[in-house]
Write a protein that holds these residues in place. Sequence first.
Motif, mmCIF file in Angstrom:
data_model
loop_
_atom_site.group_PDB
_atom_site.id
_atom_site.type_symbol
_atom_site.label_atom_id
_atom_site.label_comp_id
_atom_site.label_asym_id
_atom_site.label_seq_id
_atom_site.Cartn_x
_atom_site.Cartn_y
_atom_site.Cartn_z
ATOM 1 N N GLY A 69 0.819 -1.214 0.000
ATOM 2 C CA GLY A 69 0.000 0.000 0.000
ATOM 3 C C GLY A 69 0.849 1.259 0.000
ATOM 4 O O GLY A 69 0.599 2.208 -0.764
ATOM 5 N N GLN A 72 2.523 1.718 -3.355
ATOM 6 C CA GLN A 72 1.572 2.236 -4.351
ATOM 7 C C GLN A 72 1.442 3.752 -4.229
ATOM 8 O O GLN A 72 1.375 4.470 -5.244
ATOM 9 N N ASN A 76 2.469 6.566 -7.096
ATOM 10 C CA ASN A 76 1.603 7.590 -7.690
ATOM 11 C C ASN A 76 1.965 9.018 -7.259
ATOM 12 O O ASN A 76 1.254 9.969 -7.578
ATOM 13 N N ALA A 177 -4.679 8.410 1.541
ATOM 14 C CA ALA A 177 -5.698 7.851 0.646
ATOM 15 C C ALA A 177 -7.106 8.295 1.037
ATOM 16 O O ALA A 177 -8.041 8.170 0.232
ATOM 17 N N TYR A 184 -8.785 0.212 2.155
ATOM 18 C CA TYR A 184 -7.761 0.460 1.130
ATOM 19 C C TYR A 184 -7.157 -0.862 0.649
ATOM 20 O O TYR A 184 -7.053 -1.116 -0.558
ATOM 21 N N GLU A 187 -9.520 -2.916 -1.468
ATOM 22 C CA GLU A 187 -9.808 -2.329 -2.777
ATOM 23 C C GLU A 187 -8.595 -2.363 -3.718
ATOM 24 O O GLU A 187 -8.720 -2.681 -4.900
ATOM 25 N N TYR A 188 -7.404 -2.028 -3.185
ATOM 26 C CA TYR A 188 -6.253 -1.810 -4.062
ATOM 27 C C TYR A 188 -5.228 -2.945 -4.042
ATOM 28 O O TYR A 188 -4.262 -2.917 -4.817
ATOM 29 N N ILE A 189 -5.433 -3.925 -3.173
ATOM 30 C CA ILE A 189 -4.517 -5.066 -3.136
ATOM 31 C C ILE A 189 -5.280 -6.378 -3.322
ATOM 32 O O ILE A 189 -5.015 -7.128 -4.256
ATOM 33 N N LYS A 191 -8.450 -6.928 -4.281
ATOM 34 C CA LYS A 191 -9.258 -6.981 -5.516
ATOM 35 C C LYS A 191 -8.409 -7.239 -6.753
ATOM 36 O O LYS A 191 -8.678 -8.176 -7.508
ATOM 37 N N PRO A 192 -7.375 -6.419 -7.022
ATOM 38 C CA PRO A 192 -6.572 -6.679 -8.215
ATOM 39 C C PRO A 192 -5.838 -8.021 -8.177
ATOM 40 O O PRO A 192 -5.539 -8.601 -9.220
ATOM 41 N N LEU A 258 0.578 -5.243 -8.882
ATOM 42 C CA LEU A 258 0.235 -4.420 -7.718
ATOM 43 C C LEU A 258 1.112 -3.179 -7.628
ATOM 44 O O LEU A 258 0.665 -2.121 -7.189
#
Length: 339
Positions: A69, A72, A76, A177, A184, A187-189, A191-192, A258
């Motif tokens: 996380g 990531q 970004n 975030a 978090y 949703e971002y780890i 799920k993908p 990821l």
Amino acid sequence: MKLKNVDLETILADKAKEIDFSGVVHVENRTGMIHASAHGFSNRSESIPNTINTRFGIASGCKLFTAIGICQLVENGSIAFHSKLSNLLDHSFPHFGGEVTVHHLLTHSSGIPDYFDEEVMDDFEELWVKNPMYHMKRLEDFLPLFQDQQMKFNPGEKFHYNNAGYIVLGLIIEKVAGTPFSDYVEEYIFKPARMQDSGYFSLDCLPAKTALGYIDKEDGSWKTNSYSIPIKGGADGGAYVTAGDMAKLWQSLMNGELVNKEMLTKMTTPWIQTDNGYYGYGIWIEKAEDKIVKYHVMGYDPGVSFASGYYADSEMIVVIPSNKERGPHKLMYLLEDHI
């Protein structure tokens, strides 16, 4: 896959029986599944057996999720590894050094005090006498346990395993975030990575097919860990996963799904030496003759033990969660000897 003239199924089954293992053994490589087996009970009172799809708590095994996380957010451009803690959070840390960075927190080299120092305390349950575990629902709930204490050493001076550092990293994720930490990660780890059966579940409402953690006493009696760990896991540990989901996590991470390849290289760099290897960002690293042979994570809580590794050359993935306090590493070393 080469076995030393012994059938893998047999030697694993014999060892699991010998150590009274309770949990799952999952082994795969780039060509597919090598072995999957379940042992023991997810619920002893009802004699409900563990299956290969049972969810297990993995304690500190999910510090890797927190590190992903953070990486990531660095990727970004929201934060940097050299960003200072003092500039990132509004919480009061009156005695923390102003030079503590995200990098220090990720590598357990920040020097900040820990709420559970494994070199000083040996009973995790002691923590909940004054701070009932059922109140520990959010990351902020842990702050009173360490935020007013003195630094232990200067940032970057050495490696010293630190749970509080990962609580702080989770708070950074929440602040940057703008979402609760567990939301978090899901949703971002999860799920993908297609980890459909994993999550940060509350002990008082665990979903179906979730193993209860068991603490065995010397006299042969036992109890569950329901009053021995925080009611909900967070940035330093306590997520629930299936063995298959954890394998998907390794695949997604190593395939660059990821974080990008450049960030993955930073995550898997041996930044700091530990007592028995190296540490990257949320990940333990083993070398042999100056070559990285294994990336791995581990976790221990009352009623929980966990070992999982990714072997660089063969792309083999091993995941061994357990709802007892010991067992996974003996099976992992056995696998390493025979494969």
